[in-house]
Design a protein around this motif. Structure first.
Motif, mmCIF file in Angstrom:
data_model
loop_
_atom_site.group_PDB
_atom_site.id
_atom_site.type_symbol
_atom_site.label_atom_id
_atom_site.label_comp_id
_atom_site.label_asym_id
_atom_site.label_seq_id
_atom_site.Cartn_x
_atom_site.Cartn_y
_atom_site.Cartn_z
ATOM 1 N N PRO A 1 -49.613 -87.238 117.123
ATOM 2 C CA PRO A 1 -50.459 -87.553 118.001
ATOM 3 C C PRO A 1 -51.059 -88.687 117.837
ATOM 4 O O PRO A 1 -51.615 -89.733 118.518
ATOM 5 C CB PRO A 1 -51.255 -86.370 118.270
ATOM 6 C CG PRO A 1 -50.461 -85.196 117.599
ATOM 7 C CD PRO A 1 -49.763 -85.889 116.620
ATOM 8 N N ILE B 1 -43.651 -72.267 126.955
ATOM 9 C CA ILE B 1 -43.360 -73.495 126.385
ATOM 10 C C ILE B 1 -42.562 -74.258 126.960
ATOM 11 O O ILE B 1 -42.574 -75.495 126.684
ATOM 12 C CB ILE B 1 -42.783 -73.000 124.909
ATOM 13 C CG1 ILE B 1 -43.987 -72.219 124.116
ATOM 14 C CG2 ILE B 1 -42.469 -74.169 124.055
ATOM 15 C CD1 ILE B 1 -45.228 -73.124 123.899
ATOM 16 N N MET C 1 -50.574 -85.757 127.915
ATOM 17 C CA MET C 1 -49.562 -84.913 127.175
ATOM 18 C C MET C 1 -50.575 -84.013 126.245
ATOM 19 O O MET C 1 -50.404 -82.804 126.032
ATOM 20 C CB MET C 1 -48.714 -85.649 126.101
ATOM 21 C CG MET C 1 -47.447 -86.118 126.977
ATOM 22 S SD MET C 1 -46.193 -87.144 125.895
ATOM 23 C CE MET C 1 -47.421 -88.497 125.235
ATOM 24 N N ALA C 2 -51.677 -84.560 125.709
ATOM 25 C CA ALA C 2 -52.589 -83.775 124.921
ATOM 26 C C ALA C 2 -53.086 -82.512 125.808
ATOM 27 O O ALA C 2 -53.217 -81.282 125.426
ATOM 28 C CB ALA C 2 -53.767 -84.500 124.344
ATOM 29 N N MET D 1 -45.486 -85.722 119.959
ATOM 30 C CA MET D 1 -45.124 -84.421 119.347
ATOM 31 C C MET D 1 -44.855 -84.629 117.652
ATOM 32 O O MET D 1 -45.191 -83.672 117.046
ATOM 33 C CB MET D 1 -43.607 -83.954 119.922
ATOM 34 C CG MET D 1 -43.673 -83.500 121.392
ATOM 35 S SD MET D 1 -45.028 -82.166 121.469
ATOM 36 C CE MET D 1 -44.807 -81.847 123.227
ATOM 37 N N SER E 1 -50.511 -90.442 126.308
ATOM 38 C CA SER E 1 -50.972 -89.192 124.982
ATOM 39 C C SER E 1 -52.413 -88.244 125.389
ATOM 40 O O SER E 1 -52.204 -87.251 125.285
ATOM 41 C CB SER E 1 -51.546 -90.128 123.749
ATOM 42 O OG SER E 1 -50.552 -90.860 123.215
ATOM 43 N N VAL F 1 -50.475 -80.006 126.284
ATOM 44 C CA VAL F 1 -50.151 -79.178 125.200
ATOM 45 C C VAL F 1 -51.183 -78.285 124.919
ATOM 46 O O VAL F 1 -51.090 -77.015 124.451
ATOM 47 C CB VAL F 1 -49.970 -79.910 123.883
ATOM 48 C CG1 VAL F 1 -49.985 -79.344 122.744
ATOM 49 C CG2 VAL F 1 -48.710 -80.899 124.099
ATOM 50 N N LEU G 1 -42.530 -74.062 119.463
ATOM 51 C CA LEU G 1 -43.823 -74.601 119.939
ATOM 52 C C LEU G 1 -43.564 -76.143 120.499
ATOM 53 O O LEU G 1 -44.568 -76.923 120.836
ATOM 54 C CB LEU G 1 -45.054 -74.797 119.126
ATOM 55 C CG LEU G 1 -45.530 -73.149 118.705
ATOM 56 C CD1 LEU G 1 -46.661 -73.185 117.969
ATOM 57 C CD2 LEU G 1 -45.852 -72.325 120.142
ATOM 58 N N GLY G 2 -42.500 -76.600 120.666
ATOM 59 C CA GLY G 2 -42.264 -78.109 121.035
ATOM 60 C C GLY G 2 -40.949 -78.430 121.355
ATOM 61 O O GLY G 2 -39.877 -77.920 120.857
ATOM 62 N N TYR H 1 -43.561 -89.487 124.360
ATOM 63 C CA TYR H 1 -43.568 -87.948 124.116
ATOM 64 C C TYR H 1 -43.162 -87.529 122.896
ATOM 65 O O TYR H 1 -43.689 -87.012 122.197
ATOM 66 C CB TYR H 1 -42.526 -87.582 125.360
ATOM 67 C CG TYR H 1 -42.466 -85.883 125.253
ATOM 68 C CD1 TYR H 1 -43.438 -84.994 125.983
ATOM 69 C CD2 TYR H 1 -41.176 -85.466 124.487
ATOM 70 C CE1 TYR H 1 -43.003 -83.710 125.762
ATOM 71 C CE2 TYR H 1 -41.074 -84.016 124.575
ATOM 72 C CZ TYR H 1 -42.059 -83.166 124.987
ATOM 73 O OH TYR H 1 -41.871 -81.853 125.200
ATOM 74 N N LEU I 1 -43.798 -77.425 128.610
ATOM 75 C CA LEU I 1 -43.698 -78.757 127.791
ATOM 76 C C LEU I 1 -42.686 -80.003 128.215
ATOM 77 O O LEU I 1 -42.743 -80.909 127.812
ATOM 78 C CB LEU I 1 -43.909 -78.310 126.203
ATOM 79 C CG LEU I 1 -44.938 -77.669 125.861
ATOM 80 C CD1 LEU I 1 -44.913 -77.139 124.220
ATOM 81 C CD2 LEU I 1 -46.414 -78.218 126.141
ATOM 82 N N GLY J 1 -50.312 -74.514 125.202
ATOM 83 C CA GLY J 1 -50.298 -73.731 123.857
ATOM 84 C C GLY J 1 -51.095 -72.558 124.120
ATOM 85 O O GLY J 1 -50.764 -71.542 123.327
#
Length: 216
Positions: free
Chosen positions: A146, A124, A160-161, A143, A157, A164, A69-70, A139, A127, A168
């Motif tokens: 946060p 995914i 990116m949130a 990951m 952030s 994600v 997941l990342g 970044y 990302l 996700g």
């Protein structure tokens, strides 16, 4: 053995009929159900294609997966190691989902589960986009933690949130559809199996990636 194959064929035919109407509707509706409406072979082939694309992109921009997941920023690894990481992540989460799939339906096929789950995993790869376009340090920090990232890189952030969360949820939903289609089972029990399998798959993929990176 012959009886088991007969049951497996019967389940697949019933599953095809059950999902036959899922491919109708608008383009968006069809895309949302794609992991369930693709044939098993198409799911596997497209999944492998996206795996290769994701590996090449991660290698080119110097990112490595941290789990199923990342990603995180890294030194540029040799392409063969990048490929090994991608395949290892796939196999690790595939094994977990297959084990739970067999518990749900003993006729669950290996290729069916691994192929559909790989296809459902490709979002995914998106990302990588904020990692390429935004601050690499921000970044990687996001990951890992946060809260720390937001304290030091608030704008990055927040972006990116948002990415994600969207990616996700998309990947988890597709994964659930793929799990149901591979097992030919729907309903609450399938949801519980998938909900239990997912964190276990995440944990196993994390351990496998860490073990490989220690050996690089």
């Amino acid at each position: 053995m012959a009886k088991a194959k007969m049951y497996a064929r019967r389940d697949r035919s019933r599953g095809d009929a059950r999902w036959q109407g899922a491919g109708s509707g608008s383009f968006i509706a069809r895309m949302l159900k794609r992991p369930a409406t693709n044939s098993s072979n198409n799911a596997l082939l497209w999944g492998l294609a996206w795996l290769i694309v994701g590996v090449i992109c991660a290698w080119h921009f110097a990112f490595v997966p941290t789990s199923m997941l990342g990603y995180t920023a890294s030194v540029k690894l040799p392409l063969v190691w990048q490929l090994a990481l991608g395949v290892a992540v796939w196999v690790s989460f595939g094994v977990v989902y297959f084990a739970f799939g067999v518990m749900r339906n003993r006729a669950t096929g290996v290729t069916e589960m691994f192929g559909r789950m790989l296809f459902a995993h490709w979002p995914i790869t998106l990302l990588l986009v904020p990692g390429v376009l935004l601050n690499r340090v921000a970044y990687s920090t996001f990951m890992a933690d946060p809260a720390v990232a937001y304290a030091n890189y608030p704008t990055d952030s927040i972006i990116m949130a948002a990415v994600v969360v969207v990616v996700g949820l998309w990947a988890l939903y597709w994964g659930y559809l793929a799990f149901c289609r591979a097992t030919q089972r729907k309903g609450f029990v399938s949801f519980v199996c998938y909900a239990i399998a997912t964190p276990l798959a995440y944990y196993l993929s994390t351990l496998v990636v860490q073990a490989i990176l220690r050996g690089v």
